[in-house]
Design a protein around this motif. Structure first.
Motif, PDB file in Angstrom:
ATOM      1  N   ARG A  96      20.782  29.384  34.471  1.00  0.00           N
ATOM      2  CA  ARG A  96      21.091  29.572  35.900  1.00  0.00           C
ATOM      3  C   ARG A  96      22.574  29.856  36.098  1.00  0.00           C
ATOM      4  N   LEU A  97      23.422  29.129  35.393  1.00  0.00           N
ATOM      5  CA  LEU A  97      24.861  29.324  35.551  1.00  0.00           C
ATOM      6  C   LEU A  97      25.311  30.679  34.996  1.00  0.00           C
ATOM      7  N   GLU A  98      24.644  31.153  33.948  1.00  0.00           N
ATOM      8  CA  GLU A  98      24.941  32.491  33.445  1.00  0.00           C
ATOM      9  C   GLU A  98      24.603  33.539  34.490  1.00  0.00           C
ATOM     10  N   GLN A  99      23.463  33.345  35.156  1.00  0.00           N
ATOM     11  CA  GLN A  99      23.055  34.278  36.205  1.00  0.00           C
ATOM     12  C   GLN A  99      24.046  34.248  37.362  1.00  0.00           C
ATOM     13  N   GLU A 100      24.493  33.043  37.720  1.00  0.00           N
ATOM     14  CA  GLU A 100      25.478  32.914  38.798  1.00  0.00           C
ATOM     15  C   GLU A 100      26.782  33.606  38.418  1.00  0.00           C
ATOM     16  N   GLU A 101      27.191  33.438  37.172  1.00  0.00           N
ATOM     17  CA  GLU A 101      28.426  34.054  36.700  1.00  0.00           C
ATOM     18  C   GLU A 101      28.325  35.578  36.737  1.00  0.00           C
ATOM     19  N   LYS A 102      27.164  36.112  36.347  1.00  0.00           N
ATOM     20  CA  LYS A 102      26.958  37.559  36.373  1.00  0.00           C
ATOM     21  C   LYS A 102      26.993  38.087  37.801  1.00  0.00           C
ATOM     22  N   LYS A 103      26.371  37.343  38.741  1.00  0.00           N
ATOM     23  CA  LYS A 103      26.388  37.749  40.147  1.00  0.00           C
ATOM     24  C   LYS A 103      27.822  37.747  40.682  1.00  0.00           C
ATOM     25  N   LYS A 104      28.580  36.738  40.289  1.00  0.00           N
ATOM     26  CA  LYS A 104      29.967  36.638  40.728  1.00  0.00           C
ATOM     27  C   LYS A 104      30.787  37.810  40.202  1.00  0.00           C
ATOM     28  N   GLN A 105      30.585  38.150  38.922  1.00  0.00           N
ATOM     29  CA  GLN A 105      31.312  39.267  38.331  1.00  0.00           C
ATOM     30  C   GLN A 105      30.920  40.592  38.982  1.00  0.00           C
ATOM     31  N   ALA A 106      29.623  40.739  39.296  1.00  0.00           N
ATOM     32  CA  ALA A 106      29.156  41.961  39.948  1.00  0.00           C
ATOM     33  C   ALA A 106      29.760  42.094  41.348  1.00  0.00           C
ATOM     34  N   GLU A 107      29.858  40.977  42.057  1.00  0.00           N
ATOM     35  CA  GLU A 107      30.431  41.000  43.407  1.00  0.00           C
ATOM     36  C   GLU A 107      31.919  41.335  43.353  1.00  0.00           C
ATOM     37  N   GLU A 108      32.627  40.759  42.381  1.00  0.00           N
ATOM     38  CA  GLU A 108      34.050  41.051  42.233  1.00  0.00           C
ATOM     39  C   GLU A 108      34.278  42.521  41.884  1.00  0.00           C
ATOM     40  N   LYS A 109      33.407  43.058  41.042  1.00  0.00           N
ATOM     41  CA  LYS A 109      33.511  44.468  40.682  1.00  0.00           C
ATOM     42  C   LYS A 109      33.283  45.347  41.899  1.00  0.00           C
ATOM     43  N   LYS A 110      32.300  44.964  42.716  1.00  0.00           N
ATOM     44  CA  LYS A 110      32.001  45.729  43.921  1.00  0.00           C
ATOM     45  C   LYS A 110      33.185  45.715  44.874  1.00  0.00           C
ATOM     46  N   GLN A 111      33.832  44.553  44.988  1.00  0.00           N
ATOM     47  CA  GLN A 111      34.992  44.441  45.873  1.00  0.00           C
ATOM     48  C   GLN A 111      36.166  45.270  45.363  1.00  0.00           C
ATOM     49  N   ARG A 112      36.354  45.288  44.041  1.00  0.00           N
ATOM     50  CA  ARG A 112      37.443  46.093  43.464  1.00  0.00           C
ATOM     51  C   ARG A 112      37.204  47.582  43.695  1.00  0.00           C
ATOM     52  N   GLN A 113      35.952  47.990  43.569  1.00  0.00           N
ATOM     53  CA  GLN A 113      35.629  49.397  43.795  1.00  0.00           C
ATOM     54  C   GLN A 113      35.861  49.789  45.256  1.00  0.00           C
ATOM     55  N   ALA A 114      35.486  48.874  46.163  1.00  0.00           N
ATOM     56  CA  ALA A 114      35.691  49.149  47.589  1.00  0.00           C
ATOM     57  C   ALA A 114      37.176  49.238  47.908  1.00  0.00           C
ATOM     58  N   ALA A 115      37.971  48.342  47.314  1.00  0.00           N
ATOM     59  CA  ALA A 115      39.412  48.348  47.548  1.00  0.00           C
ATOM     60  C   ALA A 115      40.038  49.618  46.985  1.00  0.00           C
ATOM     61  N   PHE A 116      39.542  50.065  45.844  1.00  0.00           N
ATOM     62  CA  PHE A 116      40.068  51.289  45.237  1.00  0.00           C
ATOM     63  C   PHE A 116      39.755  52.502  46.102  1.00  0.00           C
ATOM     64  N   LYS A 117      38.521  52.571  46.637  1.00  0.00           N
ATOM     65  CA  LYS A 117      38.147  53.683  47.508  1.00  0.00           C
ATOM     66  C   LYS A 117      39.010  53.703  48.783  1.00  0.00           C
ATOM     67  N   GLU A 118      39.258  52.502  49.297  1.00  0.00           N
ATOM     68  CA  GLU A 118      40.076  52.411  50.511  1.00  0.00           C
ATOM     69  C   GLU A 118      41.514  52.873  50.246  1.00  0.00           C
ATOM     70  N   LEU A 119      42.035  52.462  49.079  1.00  0.00           N
ATOM     71  CA  LEU A 119      43.383  52.878  48.704  1.00  0.00           C
ATOM     72  C   LEU A 119      43.445  54.379  48.457  1.00  0.00           C
ATOM     73  N   LYS A 120      42.401  54.904  47.851  1.00  0.00           N
ATOM     74  CA  LYS A 120      42.358  56.339  47.558  1.00  0.00           C
ATOM     75  C   LYS A 120      42.312  57.150  48.826  1.00  0.00           C
ATOM     76  N   SER A 121      41.554  56.695  49.808  1.00  0.00           N
ATOM     77  CA  SER A 121      41.421  57.423  51.076  1.00  0.00           C
ATOM     78  C   SER A 121      42.735  57.437  51.863  1.00  0.00           C
ATOM     79  N   ALA A 122      43.589  56.439  51.610  1.00  0.00           N
ATOM     80  CA  ALA A 122      44.852  56.355  52.333  1.00  0.00           C
ATOM     81  C   ALA A 122      45.818  57.456  51.915  1.00  0.00           C
ATOM     82  N   PHE A 123      45.615  58.046  50.727  1.00  0.00           N
ATOM     83  CA  PHE A 123      46.504  59.090  50.230  1.00  0.00           C
ATOM     84  C   PHE A 123      46.006  60.484  50.559  1.00  0.00           C
ATOM     85  N   LYS A 124      44.837  60.573  51.226  1.00  0.00           N
ATOM     86  CA  LYS A 124      44.310  61.878  51.582  1.00  0.00           C
ATOM     87  C   LYS A 124      44.961  62.403  52.853  1.00  0.00           C
TER      88      LYS A 124
END
Length: 233
Positions: A205-233
């Motif tokens: 269960r804790l491995e699954q929780e850790e994977k979900k946490k890592q997936a959420e953090e990755k999703k947030q990093r991707q969203a932040a990167f897209k937002e930063l990228k759009s600011a330079f357009k």
């Protein structure tokens, strides 16, 4: 004359079938015809020779020979003293040096392993390393036998100057303080707080929780990167 000759042949045939007479004529005829086929009993002799050789190997082994189990090997249930993370680390190391990908580490692969770990061994030393945990005496290490190295290391059953002790020490897999014996991270502390009988399920269960946490953090990093990228357009 024909009757006497027929009677003689029948009598000879009966003696051959009873084993009281060697079929010399038949053998002579075969040699005269140039027949040199391999005897039919050669395969049986080879099989017997293999069995005798196997018996000799068993007699030379140290301790009792344990027949390998026919059931499917589950490292998580058989090696309960280790956490899932520890077993996965051992499996990763095993696969790394199983260059032939046949689920075994043979003498040459063990030689390369010890060289890469910075502790090369002699040919005899390598054979002794395998022999110490080689329960089925096939001259190579299965994953289960590989885990036995770390079980012996955790139990203090390996001599400090032995090749297996060096292997366990240089593997960087801690088998003495992780898991329920000592928490080294918040993840393991949560596992330790749960009843031992539920540790296996808790780790999953804790491995699954850790994977979900890592997936959420990755999703947030991707969203932040897209937002930063759009600011330079």
């Amino acid at each position: 004359m024909a009757t006497d000759e027929l009677s003689s042949k029948l009598n000879r045939r009966l003696k051959i079938e009873d084993g009281s007479h060697e079929p010399v004529a038949a053998l002579d005829e075969a040699h005269e015809n140039g027949a040199h086929d391999k005897p039919a009993t050669s395969s049986a002799d080879s099989e017997l020779g293999a069995k005798l050789q196997r018996r000799g190997e068993l007699n030379e082994g140290v301790g009792e020979h344990q027949q390998p189990s026919m059931k499917v090997f589950n490292p998580y249930t058989e090696f309960k003293e280790f956490s899932r993370k520890q077993i996965k680390d051992m499996e990763k190391m095993f696969k790394q040096y199983d260059s032939e990908k046949d689920n075994y580490i043979d003498l040459m692969e063990l030689k390369l392993m010890m060289e890469k770990l910075g502790a090369p061994q002699t040919h005899l030393g390598l054979k002794n390393m395998i022999k110490e945990v080689d329960e089925d005496l096939d001259g190579k290490l299965s994953f289960r036998e590989f885990l036995l190295i770390f079980r012996k290391a955790a139990a203090g059953e390996l001599a400090e100057d032995s090749g297996l002790h060096v292997l366990a020490r240089l593997s960087e897999i801690d088998v003495s303080t992780e898991g329920v014996k000592g928490a080294k991270s918040f993840f393991e502390a949560k596992v330790q707080a749960i009843n031992e009988s539920n540790r296996f399920e808790a780790e999953i269960r804790l491995e699954q929780e850790e994977k979900k946490k890592q997936a959420e953090e990755k999703k947030q990093r991707q969203a932040a990167f897209k937002e930063l990228k759009s600011a330079f357009k």
